[in-house]
Design an enzyme around this catalytic site. Structure first.
Site, mmCIF file in Angstrom:
data_model
loop_
_atom_site.group_PDB
_atom_site.id
_atom_site.type_symbol
_atom_site.label_atom_id
_atom_site.label_comp_id
_atom_site.label_asym_id
_atom_site.label_seq_id
_atom_site.Cartn_x
_atom_site.Cartn_y
_atom_site.Cartn_z
ATOM 1 N N ASP A 42 0.848 -1.192 0.000
ATOM 2 C CA ASP A 42 0.000 0.000 0.000
ATOM 3 C C ASP A 42 0.887 1.246 0.000
ATOM 4 O O ASP A 42 1.889 1.323 0.720
ATOM 5 C CB ASP A 42 -0.907 0.001 1.232
ATOM 6 N N ILE A 43 0.503 2.228 -0.827
ATOM 7 C CA ILE A 43 1.311 3.448 -0.989
ATOM 8 C C ILE A 43 1.258 4.329 0.267
ATOM 9 O O ILE A 43 2.138 5.160 0.496
ATOM 10 C CB ILE A 43 0.816 4.220 -2.233
ATOM 11 N N ASN A 55 -13.189 -2.998 2.300
ATOM 12 C CA ASN A 55 -14.219 -1.967 2.325
ATOM 13 C C ASN A 55 -15.066 -1.991 1.053
ATOM 14 O O ASN A 55 -14.531 -2.129 -0.050
ATOM 15 C CB ASN A 55 -13.564 -0.583 2.446
ATOM 16 N N GLN A 66 -14.504 2.801 1.306
ATOM 17 C CA GLN A 66 -13.837 2.424 0.052
ATOM 18 C C GLN A 66 -13.490 3.687 -0.734
ATOM 19 O O GLN A 66 -14.343 4.560 -0.936
ATOM 20 C CB GLN A 66 -14.747 1.513 -0.798
ATOM 21 N N HIS A 104 -10.363 -4.911 -3.449
ATOM 22 C CA HIS A 104 -9.036 -5.193 -2.885
ATOM 23 C C HIS A 104 -9.215 -5.610 -1.437
ATOM 24 O O HIS A 104 -10.138 -5.165 -0.754
ATOM 25 C CB HIS A 104 -8.093 -3.989 -3.002
ATOM 26 N N HIS A 161 -7.212 -5.658 2.117
ATOM 27 C CA HIS A 161 -6.050 -5.137 2.859
ATOM 28 C C HIS A 161 -5.461 -6.243 3.740
ATOM 29 O O HIS A 161 -6.197 -6.907 4.476
ATOM 30 C CB HIS A 161 -6.466 -4.000 3.792
#
Ligand code: AMP
Ligand code: ZN
Length: 142
Positions: free
Chosen positions: A32-33, A88, A95, A101, A103
């Site tokens: 994750d960024i 989410n 979301q 996606h 997490h």
């Protein structure tokens, strides 16, 4: 199907660079960024499904198996103390990217997020609880 405007379609297809930790024919798993903790990763299907409701059953099974295997790998590699799976659906649920996606969030003692993945607790009357219970009882899966 891919969505031409979807950033996760592009990342999953390798058209936008990412810090990939695993890839197979169905999924790409990236860091994750803007991570919640060290090692926070995202499982992205290579096909575009906006959310859990659109995810085919077969993919739902595969994504959970992948999450289980990766959680074990990441826990060993990172030495984390716990693990959250978060997913989410819809803006109201948090979301922000509308490509399914999951997490993968390694958790550490004192990581500062102890009070983050939580919610306020409703105080429902017995009547309200009974009403919801009746509404949700399933004898057979749809
Ligand atoms: P959600 O709020 O469940 O939709 O989660 C979206 C997540 O995607 C957030 O944790 C973002 O930090 C992450 N994210 C957004 N853009 C990127 C990107 N280009 N590369 C990696 N992670 C991203
Ligand atoms: Zn997409």
């Amino acid at each position: 199907m891919k969505e031409s405007t979807c950033i996760f379609c592009k990342i999953a297809a390798g058209e936008i660079p990412s810090k990939t930790i695993y890839e197979d024919e169905n999924f790409r798993v990236i860091l994750d960024i803007s991570p919640a903790t060290k090692g926070h990763a995202l499982i992205l299907p290579k096909e575009h499904y906006a959310n859990l409701y659109e995810l085919p059953d077969e993919m739902a099974g595969k994504v959970m198996l992948l999450a289980k295997r990766l959680a074990a790998h990441m826990t060993e590699a990172l030495g984390c103390d716990g693990f959250n799976l978060v997913q989410n659906n819809g803006e109201v649920a948090g979301q922000t990217v509308f490509h399914f996606h999951l997490h993968l969030i390694p958790r550490y003692q004192g990581d500062g997020n102890e009070d983050k993945i939580c919610w306020n607790h409703l105080e429902l009357s017995q009547e309200e609880l009974d009403k919801i219970h009746q509404l949700l009882i399933l004898t057979k899966l749809p």
